[in-house]
Design an enzyme around this catalytic site. Structure first.
Site, PDB file in Angstrom:
ATOM      1  CG  ASN A 282      19.995 -56.058  84.614  1.00 41.40           C
ATOM      2  OD1 ASN A 282      19.802 -55.329  85.569  1.00 41.40           O
ATOM      3  ND2 ASN A 282      20.485 -57.275  84.710  1.00 41.40           N
TER       4      ASN A 282
ATOM      5  CE  LYS B 247      24.025 -55.537  82.104  1.00 39.74           C
ATOM      6  NZ  LYS B 247      24.036 -56.598  81.088  1.00 39.74           N
TER       7      LYS B 247
ATOM      8  CG  ASP C 108      26.846 -60.804  77.585  1.00 39.18           C
ATOM      9  OD1 ASP C 108      25.691 -60.508  77.922  1.00 39.18           O
ATOM     10  OD2 ASP C 108      27.198 -61.968  77.327  1.00 39.18           O
TER      11      ASP C 108
ATOM     12  CG  PHE D 289      22.124 -57.674  89.809  1.00 40.45           C
ATOM     13  CD1 PHE D 289      22.978 -56.603  89.995  1.00 40.45           C
ATOM     14  CD2 PHE D 289      22.249 -58.419  88.633  1.00 40.45           C
ATOM     15  CE1 PHE D 289      23.943 -56.279  89.047  1.00 40.45           C
ATOM     16  CE2 PHE D 289      23.204 -58.098  87.681  1.00 40.45           C
ATOM     17  CZ  PHE D 289      24.055 -57.019  87.888  1.00 40.45           C
ATOM     18  N   GLY D 290      21.643 -60.913  90.842  1.00 41.83           N
ATOM     19  CA  GLY D 290      22.255 -62.101  90.235  1.00 41.83           C
ATOM     20  C   GLY D 290      22.937 -62.991  91.269  1.00 41.83           C
ATOM     21  CE1 TYR D 291      24.588 -67.952  89.107  1.00 43.77           C
ATOM     22  CE2 TYR D 291      24.754 -66.095  87.584  1.00 43.77           C
ATOM     23  CZ  TYR D 291      24.417 -67.409  87.837  1.00 43.77           C
ATOM     24  OH  TYR D 291      23.905 -68.186  86.822  1.00 43.77           O
ATOM     25  CG  ASP D 292      25.966 -59.127  93.272  1.00 50.56           C
ATOM     26  OD1 ASP D 292      26.916 -59.525  92.573  1.00 50.56           O
ATOM     27  OD2 ASP D 292      25.443 -58.011  93.131  1.00 50.56           O
TER      28      ASP D 292
ATOM     29  CG  HIS E 159      32.170 -58.218  87.167  1.00 55.14           C
ATOM     30  ND1 HIS E 159      31.940 -58.154  88.518  1.00 55.14           N
ATOM     31  CD2 HIS E 159      30.954 -58.362  86.597  1.00 55.14           C
ATOM     32  CE1 HIS E 159      30.641 -58.278  88.752  1.00 55.14           C
ATOM     33  NE2 HIS E 159      30.021 -58.399  87.600  1.00 55.14           N
ATOM     34  NE  ARG E 160      27.576 -54.886  84.741  1.00 55.02           N
ATOM     35  CZ  ARG E 160      27.285 -55.643  85.792  1.00 55.02           C
ATOM     36  NH1 ARG E 160      27.272 -55.140  87.007  1.00 55.02           N
ATOM     37  NH2 ARG E 160      27.000 -56.909  85.639  1.00 55.02           N
TER      38      ARG E 160
HETATM   39  P1  IMP Z   1      24.521 -60.043  81.564  1.00 52.29           P
HETATM   40  O1  IMP Z   1      24.593 -60.815  80.303  1.00 52.29           O
HETATM   41  O2  IMP Z   1      25.576 -59.034  81.691  1.00 52.29           O
HETATM   42  O3  IMP Z   1      23.141 -59.534  81.854  1.00 52.29           O
HETATM   43  O4  IMP Z   1      24.834 -61.056  82.749  1.00 52.29           O
HETATM   44  C1  IMP Z   1      24.393 -62.379  82.696  1.00 52.29           C
HETATM   45  C2  IMP Z   1      24.007 -62.857  84.064  1.00 52.29           C
HETATM   46  O5  IMP Z   1      25.162 -62.842  84.904  1.00 52.29           O
HETATM   47  C3  IMP Z   1      22.966 -62.014  84.783  1.00 52.29           C
HETATM   48  O6  IMP Z   1      21.680 -62.428  84.475  1.00 52.29           O
HETATM   49  C4  IMP Z   1      23.284 -62.261  86.233  1.00 52.29           C
HETATM   50  O7  IMP Z   1      22.700 -63.478  86.650  1.00 52.29           O
HETATM   51  C5  IMP Z   1      24.787 -62.461  86.194  1.00 52.29           C
HETATM   52  N1  IMP Z   1      25.468 -61.212  86.537  1.00 52.29           N
HETATM   53  C6  IMP Z   1      25.912 -60.240  85.704  1.00 52.29           C
HETATM   54  N2  IMP Z   1      26.502 -59.262  86.393  1.00 52.29           N
HETATM   55  C7  IMP Z   1      26.441 -59.624  87.691  1.00 52.29           C
HETATM   56  C8  IMP Z   1      26.867 -59.021  88.910  1.00 52.29           C
HETATM   57  O8  IMP Z   1      27.443 -57.920  88.945  1.00 52.29           O
HETATM   58  N3  IMP Z   1      26.614 -59.701  90.023  1.00 52.29           N
HETATM   59  C9  IMP Z   1      25.990 -60.897  90.053  1.00 52.29           C
HETATM   60  N4  IMP Z   1      25.549 -61.497  88.967  1.00 52.29           N
HETATM   61  C10 IMP Z   1      25.776 -60.872  87.788  1.00 52.29           C
END
Ligand code: IMP
Length: 205
Positions: free
Chosen positions: A10, A13, A70, A152-155, A180-181
């Site tokens: 990703n 990330k 994760d 990205f994602g749910y941001d 979180h990250r």
């Molecule tokens: P992953 O397993 O860490 O890749 O995260 C799983 C899923 O959670 C990703 O495909 C995103 O949809 C969502 N996600 C993870 N980190 C974030 C973030 O920082 N912001 C928004 N969505 C996130």
């Protein structure tokens, strides 16, 4: 100087993680540097299982210490869903937008005061000598509509009341500071320092 592989495909990330971990004492490699490593199936039951599956596999193939993480979005009104299924909430091979639309639809009748959620990240380091696990989480609210174009994602639907912004309305730096990250990364850096895997003196963003 130590080599560490960030065990993720990703790019979003990777960008966030590299920025936080980068220093003259750590040479960050990515899976782009190891095309022979294919997709790793994340079929664990927990975030920790999945993070360990990825980092152990990358370490097993390369012999280079690996970090993976994760993340799950846990929504109170959905009983903690999508959680470990966050990536494929709207189905296999779904897009970020599919997931955002599904969550907005699932929560269309939920009032604002019951829209609490948290992002949780588990980060692991795997080497010959040890496995380390760190964690980070952040609480927020799921908005009623998507806002912002960053991240990205749910941001776009994850709103931080204290900042009056969704993650997608923040700069990478703003998000890293509270996310979180970002927290899991700083906790991991502390662990790596305390186990003398990286020097204490390094400056991290
Ligand atoms: P992953 O397993 O860490 O890749 O995260 C799983 C899923 O959670 C990703 O495909 C995103 O949809 C969502 N996600 C993870 N980190 C974030 C973030 O920082 N912001 C928004 N969505 C996130």
């Amino acid at each position: 100087m130590i080599d560490i592989i960030l065990a993720t495909h990703n790019k979003d990330k990777q960008k966030e993680l590299s920025k936080a971990l980068n220093s003259k004492d750590v040479n960050i490699l990515s899976l782009q540097d190891f095309p022979e490593i294919g997709e790793i199936i994340e079929d664990g039951e927990t975030l920790t299982d999945n993070a360990l599956i990825k980092a152990r596999e990358v370490y097993r193939i390369t012999g280079i210490p690996s970090i993976s993480d994760d993340t799950g979005l846990e929504v109170d009104a959905l009983g903690g869903a999508p959680g470990v299924f966050s990536a494929r909430y709207a189905g296999e091979n779904c897009s970020y937008l599919d997931n955002v639309n599904k969550i907005l639809k699932s929560m269309s009748k939920i009032p604002i005061d019951l829209r609490g959620a948290q992002f949780k990240t588990i980060m692991v380091f795997v080497s010959e000598k040890m496995e380390l696990v760190s964690e980070g989480s952040v609480k927020g609210l799921i908005t009623k509509e998507a806002k912002g174009i960053g991240g990205f994602g749910y941001d776009p639907v994850f709103y931080i009341p204290e900042m009056m912004k969704t993650f997608a309305e923040m700069t990478i730096e703003e998000k890293n500071r509270i996310s979180h990250r970002g927290i899991a990364t700083r906790n991991m850096i502390d662990l790596l320092c305390s186990h003398q895997i990286i020097p204490n003196s390094q400056e991290n963003a």
